[in-house]
Design a protein around this motif. Structure first.
Motif, short mmCIF file in Angstrom:
data_model
loop_
_atom_site.label_atom_id
_atom_site.label_comp_id
_atom_site.label_asym_id
_atom_site.label_seq_id
_atom_site.Cartn_x
_atom_site.Cartn_y
_atom_site.Cartn_z
N ARG A 274 0.93 -0.90 0.13
CA ARG A 274 -0.05 -0.39 0.13
C ARG A 274 0.98 1.19 -0.04
O ARG A 274 2.08 1.43 0.56
CB ARG A 274 -1.55 -0.03 1.36
CG ARG A 274 -1.96 0.39 1.16
CD ARG A 274 -2.53 1.07 2.85
NE ARG A 274 -3.63 -0.09 2.77
CZ ARG A 274 -4.33 -0.04 4.27
NH1 ARG A 274 -4.33 1.58 4.97
NH2 ARG A 274 -4.69 -1.02 4.81
N TRP A 275 0.20 2.22 -0.86
CA TRP A 275 1.36 3.44 -1.05
C TRP A 275 0.65 4.16 0.35
O TRP A 275 -0.83 4.50 0.76
CB TRP A 275 0.63 3.83 -2.08
CG TRP A 275 1.67 3.55 -3.18
CD1 TRP A 275 0.81 3.01 -4.32
CD2 TRP A 275 2.59 4.40 -3.27
NE1 TRP A 275 1.60 2.88 -5.25
CE2 TRP A 275 2.90 2.73 -4.70
CE3 TRP A 275 3.81 4.64 -3.21
CZ2 TRP A 275 4.48 3.05 -4.98
CZ3 TRP A 275 4.88 4.69 -4.38
CH2 TRP A 275 4.94 4.23 -5.05
N PHE A 276 2.02 4.98 1.46
CA PHE A 276 1.40 5.91 2.20
C PHE A 276 1.66 7.30 2.09
O PHE A 276 3.55 7.18 1.84
CB PHE A 276 2.04 4.82 3.69
CG PHE A 276 1.07 3.86 3.66
CD1 PHE A 276 -0.04 3.86 4.91
CD2 PHE A 276 1.70 2.83 3.61
CE1 PHE A 276 -0.23 2.75 5.01
CE2 PHE A 276 1.81 1.58 3.62
CZ PHE A 276 0.35 1.31 4.55
N SER A 277 1.14 8.15 2.26
CA SER A 277 1.53 9.78 2.19
C SER A 277 3.08 9.82 3.21
O SER A 277 2.40 9.07 4.71
CB SER A 277 -0.12 10.72 2.58
OG SER A 277 -0.36 10.47 3.47
N ARG A 278 3.64 10.83 3.25
CA ARG A 278 4.17 11.42 4.18
C ARG A 278 3.83 11.80 5.60
O ARG A 278 4.31 11.19 6.27
CB ARG A 278 5.24 12.36 4.24
CG ARG A 278 6.64 12.47 4.22
CD ARG A 278 7.82 13.50 3.50
NE ARG A 278 8.41 13.80 1.92
CZ ARG A 278 8.76 12.61 1.62
NH1 ARG A 278 9.62 12.13 2.44
NH2 ARG A 278 8.88 13.09 0.56
#
Ligand SMILES: [Zn+2]
Length: 314
Positions: A274-278
């Protein structure tokens, strides 16, 4: 290219299991007379290791519990002490006491106990966990290499325990280290993390894997990210490394730039990517439960790589 190298990293802050303060005495350990002198010297220090657990003083802040040459002799061991190194003129050895039943009771050692190394990595004083990593990896290697891979003959320790030699054919064997890559995959303001099979929902970490034969670090990073998440990588930067003595891995920490966002877990080692934001990652590191994201504890380099990426400017 959207690739921005980070500043090179100094040795501080110390990664858990690093910072071993001993001089490994590489130029002395093949001098049998010098080694025998150190083994007999009253000031020499011996670290007992039983079933790969390390003798420590039990206190609010544990420390390594060294015994002296006399106490070590009293145990009447068959196993040869292996030289870890020298500090302030004092030789330090590790000794595998696994074959002895109740060594502490036999010598009346109180306030000390054998402890699991993973728990010691972040509780011992700085540098002592580096000694633990060296001792655990080295003694584990000796225990697993008692016979020659070339002829099957019996091997014995040589060079103060920094190698083994076959008594039948004379082949020398040296302790192995297994290099492994571990990486934060990133693109723009997001990073891609993976949840390993069997880990609870929300528990994500870096992708990782062993370097294979005939492969560079960069190639291993790209291959692992492609295999585990089907994401192509177009740039790799080195960030930090960590000895991981289970049994003898060198974790090579990198940032890997993703050439595209399409990602799919391999469903073998990795169940979910999964992509996670900073902002999400920063929230998780600050302990905000609303992110639903849990990252590894500070004992692991994964924690430090993810934290370092999260601290970069957007
Ligand atoms: Zn042999």
């Amino acid at each position: 290219m959207h690739y921005r190298p980070t500043d090179s990293q100094p040795l501080q802050p110390l990664m858990p299991f690093s910072g071993n303060p001993l001089d490994r005495a590489s130029n002395f350990r093949d001098d049998d007379a010098w080694v025998a002198q150190q083994l007999a010297a009253p000031q020499s220090r011996f670290l007992w290791v039983s079933k790969l657990e390390i003798l420590t003083h039990q206190a609010a802040t544990p420390t390594l519990a060294w015994v002296d040459a006399e106490a070590n002799r009293e145990l009447d061991l068959e196993s040869t002490p292996v030289l870890l190194g020298v500090r302030d003129g004092v030789a330090h050895f590790a000794v595998d006491v696994s074959a002895i039943e109740g060594p502490l009771e036999r010598l009346g050692l109180q306030g000390a106990a054998f402890a699991e190394p993973r728990g010691l990595a972040t509780t011992l004083p700085a540098g002592e966990a580096g000694i633990v990593a060296q001792a655990r990896s080295l003694l584990d290697w000796h225990a697993r290499h008692r016979f020659c891979g070339a002829c099957g003959g019996e091997t014995v320790p040589a060079m103060a325990g920094s190698s083994r030699v076959c008594q039948a054919c004379g082949t020398h064997f040296f302790p192995r280290i297994d290099p492994s890559v571990i990486m934060v995959v990133w693109r723009d303001d997001r990073c891609l993390l993976g949840r390993r099979r069997g880990r609870p929902p929300g528990s994500f970490s870096c992708l990782a894997g062993y370097i294979e034969q005939g492969e560079t670090i960069e190639e291993a990073v790209a291959r692992e990210v492609q295999e585990e998440a089907t994401v192509p990588v177009d740039a790799v930067s080195y960030e930090a490394s960590q000895p991981w003595p289970f049994p003898s891995t060198l974790m090579i920490g990198c940032f890997a730039h993703a050439a595209s966002e399409d990602a799919m877990a391999d469903q073998l080692e990795i169940e979910e990517v999964r992509w996670f934001s900073r902002a999400e990652v920063r929230g998780a590191l600050a302990g905000d439960p609303q992110t639903g994201l849990t990252i590894p504890a500070p004992v692991a380099i994964a924690h430090h790589l993810i934290r370092r990426w999260s601290e970069l400017e957007s």
